[in-house]
Design a protein around this motif. Structure first.
Motif, PDB file in Angstrom:
ATOM      1  N   LYS A  46       0.817  -1.215   0.000  1.00 31.40           N
ATOM      2  CA  LYS A  46       0.000   0.000   0.000  1.00 31.40           C
ATOM      3  C   LYS A  46       0.850   1.265   0.000  1.00 31.40           C
ATOM      4  CE  LYS A  46      -1.088   0.464   4.899  1.00 31.40           C
ATOM      5  NZ  LYS A  46      -2.139   0.323   5.892  1.00 31.40           N
ATOM      6  N   HIS A  47       2.097   1.150   0.410  1.00 28.93           N
ATOM      7  CA  HIS A  47       2.949   2.333   0.423  1.00 28.93           C
ATOM      8  C   HIS A  47       3.520   2.680  -0.946  1.00 28.93           C
ATOM      9  CE1 HIS A  47       2.439   3.185   4.596  1.00 28.93           C
ATOM     10  NE2 HIS A  47       2.466   1.883   4.788  1.00 28.93           N
ATOM     11  N   PHE A  48       3.243   1.852  -1.939  1.00 30.35           N
ATOM     12  CA  PHE A  48       3.578   2.183  -3.325  1.00 30.35           C
ATOM     13  C   PHE A  48       2.354   2.719  -4.066  1.00 30.35           C
ATOM     14  CE2 PHE A  48       6.711  -1.230  -2.388  1.00 30.35           C
ATOM     15  CZ  PHE A  48       7.866  -0.471  -2.541  1.00 30.35           C
ATOM     16  N   VAL A  49       1.198   2.628  -3.430  1.00 31.61           N
ATOM     17  CA  VAL A  49      -0.066   2.998  -4.057  1.00 31.61           C
ATOM     18  C   VAL A  49      -0.310   4.491  -3.846  1.00 31.61           C
ATOM     19  CG1 VAL A  49      -2.569   2.657  -3.985  1.00 31.61           C
ATOM     20  CG2 VAL A  49      -1.031   0.689  -3.757  1.00 31.61           C
ATOM     21  N   ASN A  50      -0.412   5.225  -4.951  1.00 28.22           N
ATOM     22  CA  ASN A  50      -0.677   6.665  -4.882  1.00 28.22           C
ATOM     23  C   ASN A  50      -2.159   6.989  -4.936  1.00 28.22           C
ATOM     24  OD1 ASN A  50       2.045   7.434  -4.708  1.00 28.22           O
ATOM     25  ND2 ASN A  50       2.281   7.229  -6.918  1.00 28.22           N
ATOM     26  N   ASP A  51      -2.978   6.024  -5.204  1.00 24.83           N
ATOM     27  CA  ASP A  51      -4.425   6.199  -5.272  1.00 24.83           C
ATOM     28  C   ASP A  51      -4.978   6.092  -3.847  1.00 24.83           C
ATOM     29  OD1 ASP A  51      -7.240   5.165  -5.390  1.00 24.83           O
ATOM     30  OD2 ASP A  51      -6.914   5.388  -7.551  1.00 24.83           O
ATOM     31  N   ALA A  52      -5.505   7.208  -3.312  1.00 21.93           N
ATOM     32  CA  ALA A  52      -5.961   7.259  -1.918  1.00 21.93           C
ATOM     33  C   ALA A  52      -7.088   6.262  -1.645  1.00 21.93           C
ATOM     34  CB  ALA A  52      -6.403   8.673  -1.553  1.00 21.93           C
ATOM     35  N   SER A 114       4.467  -3.686 -13.951  1.00 18.46           N
ATOM     36  CA  SER A 114       5.045  -2.580 -14.709  1.00 18.46           C
ATOM     37  C   SER A 114       5.176  -1.328 -13.851  1.00 18.46           C
ATOM     38  CB  SER A 114       4.224  -2.288 -15.967  1.00 18.46           C
ATOM     39  OG  SER A 114       2.939  -1.817 -15.623  1.00 18.46           O
ATOM     40  N   SER A 115       4.672  -1.372 -12.641  1.00 16.01           N
ATOM     41  CA  SER A 115       4.897  -0.307 -11.655  1.00 16.01           C
ATOM     42  C   SER A 115       5.166  -0.973 -10.310  1.00 16.01           C
ATOM     43  CB  SER A 115       3.675   0.612 -11.554  1.00 16.01           C
ATOM     44  OG  SER A 115       2.589  -0.053 -10.916  1.00 16.01           O
ATOM     45  N   GLN A 116       5.726  -0.217  -9.387  1.00 12.91           N
ATOM     46  CA  GLN A 116       5.980  -0.787  -8.060  1.00 12.91           C
ATOM     47  C   GLN A 116       4.671  -1.187  -7.391  1.00 12.91           C
ATOM     48  OE1 GLN A 116       8.272   2.426  -6.289  1.00 12.91           O
ATOM     49  NE2 GLN A 116      10.126   1.177  -6.411  1.00 12.91           N
ATOM     50  N   ALA A 117       3.662  -0.349  -7.516  1.00 10.05           N
ATOM     51  CA  ALA A 117       2.373  -0.635  -6.874  1.00 10.05           C
ATOM     52  C   ALA A 117       1.763  -1.911  -7.432  1.00 10.05           C
ATOM     53  CB  ALA A 117       1.413   0.538  -7.059  1.00 10.05           C
ATOM     54  N   SER A 118       1.732  -2.039  -8.746  1.00 10.95           N
ATOM     55  CA  SER A 118       1.119  -3.238  -9.332  1.00 10.95           C
ATOM     56  C   SER A 118       1.938  -4.480  -9.008  1.00 10.95           C
ATOM     57  CB  SER A 118       0.933  -3.083 -10.844  1.00 10.95           C
ATOM     58  OG  SER A 118       2.178  -3.031 -11.503  1.00 10.95           O
ATOM     59  N   SER A 161      -7.627  -7.042  -9.540  1.00  7.98           N
ATOM     60  CA  SER A 161      -8.250  -5.853 -10.143  1.00  7.98           C
ATOM     61  C   SER A 161      -7.465  -4.592  -9.809  1.00  7.98           C
ATOM     62  CB  SER A 161      -9.697  -5.703  -9.665  1.00  7.98           C
ATOM     63  OG  SER A 161     -10.452  -6.834 -10.014  1.00  7.98           O
ATOM     64  N   PHE A 162      -7.080  -4.440  -8.544  1.00  7.05           N
ATOM     65  CA  PHE A 162      -6.277  -3.284  -8.142  1.00  7.05           C
ATOM     66  C   PHE A 162      -4.942  -3.274  -8.873  1.00  7.05           C
ATOM     67  CE2 PHE A 162      -8.118  -2.785  -3.534  1.00  7.05           C
ATOM     68  CZ  PHE A 162      -9.271  -2.220  -4.039  1.00  7.05           C
ATOM     69  N   ALA A 163      -4.284  -4.432  -8.925  1.00  5.81           N
ATOM     70  CA  ALA A 163      -2.968  -4.512  -9.559  1.00  5.81           C
ATOM     71  C   ALA A 163      -3.046  -4.167 -11.039  1.00  5.81           C
ATOM     72  CB  ALA A 163      -2.373  -5.909  -9.361  1.00  5.81           C
ATOM     73  N   ARG A 164      -4.038  -4.724 -11.725  1.00  5.49           N
ATOM     74  CA  ARG A 164      -4.198  -4.404 -13.155  1.00  5.49           C
ATOM     75  C   ARG A 164      -4.473  -2.930 -13.362  1.00  5.49           C
ATOM     76  NH1 ARG A 164      -7.981  -6.835 -17.081  1.00  5.49           N
ATOM     77  NH2 ARG A 164      -6.988  -5.256 -18.342  1.00  5.49           N
ATOM     78  N   TYR A 165      -5.299  -2.348 -12.526  1.00  6.45           N
ATOM     79  CA  TYR A 165      -5.626  -0.928 -12.647  1.00  6.45           C
ATOM     80  C   TYR A 165      -4.377  -0.057 -12.466  1.00  6.45           C
ATOM     81  CZ  TYR A 165      -7.641   3.633 -11.635  1.00  6.45           C
ATOM     82  OH  TYR A 165      -7.946   4.978 -11.663  1.00  6.45           O
ATOM     83  N   LEU A 166      -3.467  -0.486 -11.612  1.00  6.54           N
ATOM     84  CA  LEU A 166      -2.283   0.318 -11.304  1.00  6.54           C
ATOM     85  C   LEU A 166      -1.080   0.007 -12.193  1.00  6.54           C
ATOM     86  CD1 LEU A 166      -2.581   0.306  -7.418  1.00  6.54           C
ATOM     87  CD2 LEU A 166      -3.067   2.205  -8.974  1.00  6.54           C
ATOM     88  N   GLU A 167      -1.244  -0.889 -13.164  1.00  9.60           N
ATOM     89  CA  GLU A 167      -0.154  -1.148 -14.115  1.00  9.60           C
ATOM     90  C   GLU A 167       0.118   0.118 -14.922  1.00  9.60           C
ATOM     91  OE1 GLU A 167       1.752  -3.791 -14.430  1.00  9.60           O
ATOM     92  OE2 GLU A 167       0.611  -5.426 -13.552  1.00  9.60           O
TER      93      GLU A 167
END
Length: 176
Positions: A46-52, A114-118, A161-167
């Motif tokens: 969650k600390h890589f996730v910029n989406d609040a 493809s991103s740290q969050a995903s 779903s979250f991971a795909r959205y944050l790719e």
């Protein structure tokens, strides 16, 4: 502060919430231990996730995972019931549908991360699926709350779903 070490597990056993002792490699310990691992991976992710909104939803899940682990660590399932049920499953399905609508449909595999969050959320998803497999194995020996299994199953879909959205980009791969 209480002592961190008790020495009671030095011979390979641990206490369950009812006070009984089992081997540390029991499927029950594996089940709630993998839920604990999932909770830690989510805390990292969650600390890589910029989406609040996703960040807060992950935090909500983390708090609920303590309930899942407690129920799994209670052999009777009665002293520490999770109280998870249809409401939480439906909430997950609403969240999944919300994010799936934002995605392009794909009929191929996606290279995760493809991103740290995903990447971190895909790791959480795979730990979640491992937890589910351990829970199914436990359920074959000692029946557990079917809502706990359903919760973890639906959670893996949510994390996907979250991971795909944050790719950042979606690299598709054929399995041929």
């Amino acid at each position: 502060m209480a002592m961190i070490y008790t020495r009671t597990g030095d011979k390979g056993t641990t206490s369950l919430l009812d006070g009984s002792r089992v081997r540390k490699n029991s499927i029950r310990v594996d089940s709630y231990g993998t839920i604990d691992e999932l909770n830690s991976v989510l805390g990292f992710a969650k600390h890589f996730v910029n989406d609040a909104e996703i960040f807060e939803r992950i935090h909500t899940v983390q708090k609920e995972l303590f309930k899942v682990a407690a129920e799994l660590a209670d052999p009777s399932g009665q002293s520490y019931p999770s109280h998870l049920g249809d409401d939480e499953i439906q909430r997950f399905e609403v969240w999944i549908d919300e994010y799936v609508k934002k995605l392009n449909p794909v009929a191929k595999f996606i290279v995760p991360g493809s991103s740290q969050a995903s990447g971190a959320l895909h790791m959480a998803r795979t730990v979640c699926r491992r937890a589910e497999r351990a829970m199914i194995a436990l359920d074959e020996i000692e029946p557990i709350n079917p809502y706990v299994i359903k919760y973890v199953n639906r959670l893996s879909d949510l994390l996907y779903s979250f991971a795909r959205y944050l790719e950042d980009k979606q690299e598709l791969v054929n399995a041929e």
